[in-house]
Design a protein around this motif. Structure first.
Motif, PDB file in Angstrom:
ATOM      1  N   GLU A  66      71.792  47.579  66.178  1.00 10.95           N
ATOM      2  CA  GLU A  66      71.609  46.480  65.083  1.00 10.95           C
ATOM      3  C   GLU A  66      70.266  46.397  64.662  1.00 10.95           C
ATOM      4  OE1 GLU A  66      71.902  44.518  68.987  1.00 10.95           O
ATOM      5  OE2 GLU A  66      72.827  46.338  68.212  1.00 10.95           O
ATOM      6  N   ASN A  67      69.341  46.542  65.586  1.00  9.35           N
ATOM      7  CA  ASN A  67      67.974  46.399  65.014  1.00  9.35           C
ATOM      8  C   ASN A  67      67.173  47.521  64.830  1.00  9.35           C
ATOM      9  OD1 ASN A  67      67.989  43.399  65.833  1.00  9.35           O
ATOM     10  ND2 ASN A  67      68.144  44.189  67.970  1.00  9.35           N
ATOM     11  N   SER A  68      67.766  48.581  64.595  1.00 15.67           N
ATOM     12  CA  SER A  68      67.147  49.926  64.071  1.00 15.67           C
ATOM     13  C   SER A  68      66.640  50.795  65.204  1.00 15.67           C
ATOM     14  CB  SER A  68      66.485  49.809  62.812  1.00 15.67           C
ATOM     15  OG  SER A  68      66.920  49.213  61.663  1.00 15.67           O
ATOM     16  N   SER A  69      66.563  50.158  66.468  1.00 19.31           N
ATOM     17  CA  SER A  69      66.267  51.059  67.814  1.00 19.31           C
ATOM     18  C   SER A  69      67.059  52.258  67.907  1.00 19.31           C
ATOM     19  CB  SER A  69      66.100  50.096  68.771  1.00 19.31           C
ATOM     20  OG  SER A  69      65.355  49.122  68.494  1.00 19.31           O
ATOM     21  N   LEU A  70      66.586  53.310  68.268  1.00 19.39           N
ATOM     22  CA  LEU A  70      67.170  54.619  68.498  1.00 19.39           C
ATOM     23  C   LEU A  70      67.906  54.473  69.753  1.00 19.39           C
ATOM     24  CD1 LEU A  70      64.160  56.984  67.550  1.00 19.39           C
ATOM     25  CD2 LEU A  70      66.496  56.827  66.298  1.00 19.39           C
ATOM     26  N   GLN A  71      69.137  55.022  69.640  1.00 20.69           N
ATOM     27  CA  GLN A  71      69.711  55.237  70.910  1.00 20.69           C
ATOM     28  C   GLN A  71      70.396  56.912  70.996  1.00 20.69           C
ATOM     29  OE1 GLN A  71      72.907  52.412  69.957  1.00 20.69           O
ATOM     30  NE2 GLN A  71      72.041  50.845  71.421  1.00 20.69           N
ATOM     31  N   LEU A  72      70.795  57.246  72.226  1.00 17.90           N
ATOM     32  CA  LEU A  72      71.302  58.487  72.594  1.00 17.90           C
ATOM     33  C   LEU A  72      72.877  58.507  71.873  1.00 17.90           C
ATOM     34  CD1 LEU A  72      70.271  59.074  76.233  1.00 17.90           C
ATOM     35  CD2 LEU A  72      69.725  60.438  74.301  1.00 17.90           C
ATOM     36  N   SER A  73      73.286  59.681  71.385  1.00 16.35           N
ATOM     37  CA  SER A  73      74.562  59.832  70.872  1.00 16.35           C
ATOM     38  C   SER A  73      75.235  61.170  71.297  1.00 16.35           C
ATOM     39  CB  SER A  73      74.556  59.638  69.258  1.00 16.35           C
ATOM     40  OG  SER A  73      75.983  59.666  68.894  1.00 16.35           O
ATOM     41  N   LEU A  74      75.213  62.292  70.453  1.00 13.11           N
ATOM     42  CA  LEU A  74      75.677  63.577  71.036  1.00 13.11           C
ATOM     43  C   LEU A  74      74.371  64.281  71.531  1.00 13.11           C
ATOM     44  CD1 LEU A  74      77.373  64.972  67.637  1.00 13.11           C
ATOM     45  CD2 LEU A  74      78.178  63.963  69.644  1.00 13.11           C
TER      46      LEU A  74
END
Length: 527
Positions: A66-74
């Motif tokens: 929600e704060n545009s910070s990067l997160q792991l996904s695939l």
């Protein structure tokens, strides 16, 4: 009879103090959105409502919170092998909605498809310009090589959807028909009716956290009043883009509440800065004249003639922050030195006179209707302000789909548009809106004004290959200053987005303005 029965049940529930919001089906969430979804193809056009829908159905290598910070996904992890080589380890427990397994081949095919999309009014190819090659090491490991050191690779990958390889040859028309809408995301596609009613069902084999809602209905309700009415009448459970004039009404409703967040979006005016003759500027008799927007003094005058604080307070009821920046405070590349222009019509008139336009000219101001918060009212207010300079201003609005198609063909002289810095920094608007258009390089994808400034282009290119964060921020700030001091476009404000929802729902507001069903949950009382 069925409708009568449901109506009677709703009335009964209200009489005994229970809201009918969840009465019909507690497993279904109904969302009303303002933005028109123009395509189901997640690679066709970089448009926020389309991207928001895609977040439900598809996945990316990395995503943003929600704060545009990067997160792991695939991607399960990544590491930098050398200054131009990134290695990604992919999740092994991921299946697409058709049961097929996710692998590195799907990533490569999807990135290739982005580059092959034709006739897009706003292509995603700008986010691939740094990539030289993608090498598959094994089924769940790949390496991406960039042309030069490129610290923003993760930011760019956070915008790119992954499809199954076997479906990457699907055309946009096939996808828009509902065929081959298969991803690996938390929801499966069911239907898209009349381009304003989308139904999704939960992906029971989703690799991530299982969403609460079994069924999702997303309705496009562009009209502000109708969208608010749908919320108050419990026809939908959540709405986005609550207009400021409706806040008090919603506050009085005992079963509703609101949440809000400052957006990363810029609302601005695109200017045709290059062509000798521009299609919607004429003299008093309707005859074409040499394009006055090529003169920086005219562009400066038009900006000084806009009372941004009036827009903020009278049109948007405080739900906006006047700006001269491309991105708001908190995003990389924001420059504190670029303060919003003060309203100065006298200085604007002097500049117009110096440029040889003391008697004004006729101009058409184009923009969307009901895409951005009170966008039509903003356009009309700007028109009135420019009329005080002696200009003859007419406003023409249209659905966003038409605005995109015409803007891509450069059919406007001045138009209102919004841009959300989805990469979390100023490189996004700089690359898309202001860099010299280059299809091969993927730059200038939304440069409808044809702006061309080699000095700014060089600064952006240098920033994109600069590893040192402080130095990169400085270069982005310099590039922004070059463009803004040249009035390449006219920044107006950064909006505040408001959501309204049933009081028993919880949603953390997002700077990208997305309304994501998988993140909306019932409020749980007690342990």
């Amino acid at each position: 009879m069925y409708r009568l029965f449901r109506w009677a049940c709703a009335v009964l529930l209200l009489l005994i103090g229970i809201s009918p919001c969840f009465a019909a089906d507690k497993n279904t969430l109904r969302i009303g959105i303002a933005g028109q979804i123009t395509s189901l193809d997640p690679h066709y056009v970089d448009l926020a409502p389309n991207n928001m829908l895609a977040e439900h159905i598809f996945d990316k290598l990395v995503r943003r919170n929600e704060n545009s910070s990067l997160q792991l996904s695939l991607a399960e992890s990544w590491r930098i092998i050398d200054p131009t080589t990134w290695e990604f380890i992919l999740r092994k427990n991921v299946r697409f909605h058709d049961g097929s397994r996710f692998s590195a081949e799907d990533v490569v095919a999807s990135l290739e498809r982005v580059q092959q999309i034709k006739d897009s009014p706003g292509p995603f190819s700008t986010y691939l310009r740094a990539i030289q090659s993608v090498q598959i090491m094994d089924q769940h490991r790949l390496r991406i090589k960039t042309h030069s050191p490129y610290p923003l690779l993760l930011n760019d990958l956070s915008t790119l959807i992954i499809l199954p390889k076997r479906l990457t040859h699907s055309t946009t028309q096939e996808l828009d028909s509902g065929k081959n809408i298969i991803g690996s995301g938390p929801y499966k596609f069911v239907s898209w009716r009349n381009r304003d009613h989308i139904e999704l069902v939960r992906n029971e084999q989703y690799w991530g956290d299982k969403p609460h809602w079994q069924r999702i209905i997303i309705r496009v309700i562009s009209d502000n009043e109708l969208r608010v009415q749908a919320m108050i009448r419990t026809e939908v459970d959540v709405i986005d883009s609550v207009p400021p004039q409706s806040l008090a009404r919603i506050a009085e409703h005992r079963d509703a509440k609101t949440v809000s967040k400052a957006s990363g979006r810029l609302i601005f005016l695109h200017l045709d800065t290059q062509r000798e003759i521009t299609p919607f500027i004429n003299d008093g008799d309707g005859r074409p004249i040499p394009n006055p927007l090529r003169d920086a003094r005219v562009r400066r005058a038009l900006s000084l003639a806009v009372d941004r604080h009036q827009l903020q307070n009278e049109i948007l009821n405080g739900l906006a922050a006047p700006t001269r920046n491309l991105v708001p405070p908190g995003l990389l590349g924001h420059s504190p030195d670029l303060v919003p222009d003060s309203f100065n019509p006298n200085a604007a008139k002097r500049l117009l006179a110096e440029a040889g336009h003391a008697d004004g000219f006729s101009i058409v101001l184009h923009g969307p209707n009901n895409r951005y918060l009170n966008d039509v009212q903003v356009l009309r207010a700007v028109a009135q302000m420019w009329q005080q300079l002696g200009l003859n201003v007419r406003v023409e609005v249209m659905p966003m789909r038409d605005l995109l198609a015409r803007g891509a063909k450069r059919e406007f002289s001045v138009n209102l548009l919004g841009w959300n810095a989805v990469t979390g920094d100023a490189s996004s608007p700089l690359r898309a809106l202001l860099m010299t258009k280059d299809i091969q390089q993927g730059s200038g994808s939304f440069n409808w004004g044809g702006y061309h400034n080699p000095q700014m282009d060089a600064l952006v290119d240098q920033a994109l290959s600069t590893i040192d964060l402080k130095r990169r921020i400085s270069l982005l700030q310099q590039a922004s200053k070059v463009a803004m001091l040249d009035d390449a476009l006219i920044p107006l404000y950064h909006p505040v987005t408001v959501w309204a929802m049933h009081r028993d729902l919880h949603y953390t507001p997002r700077s990208d303005e997305y309304t994501l069903a998988q993140l909306i949950k019932p409020v749980r009382n007690g342990p």
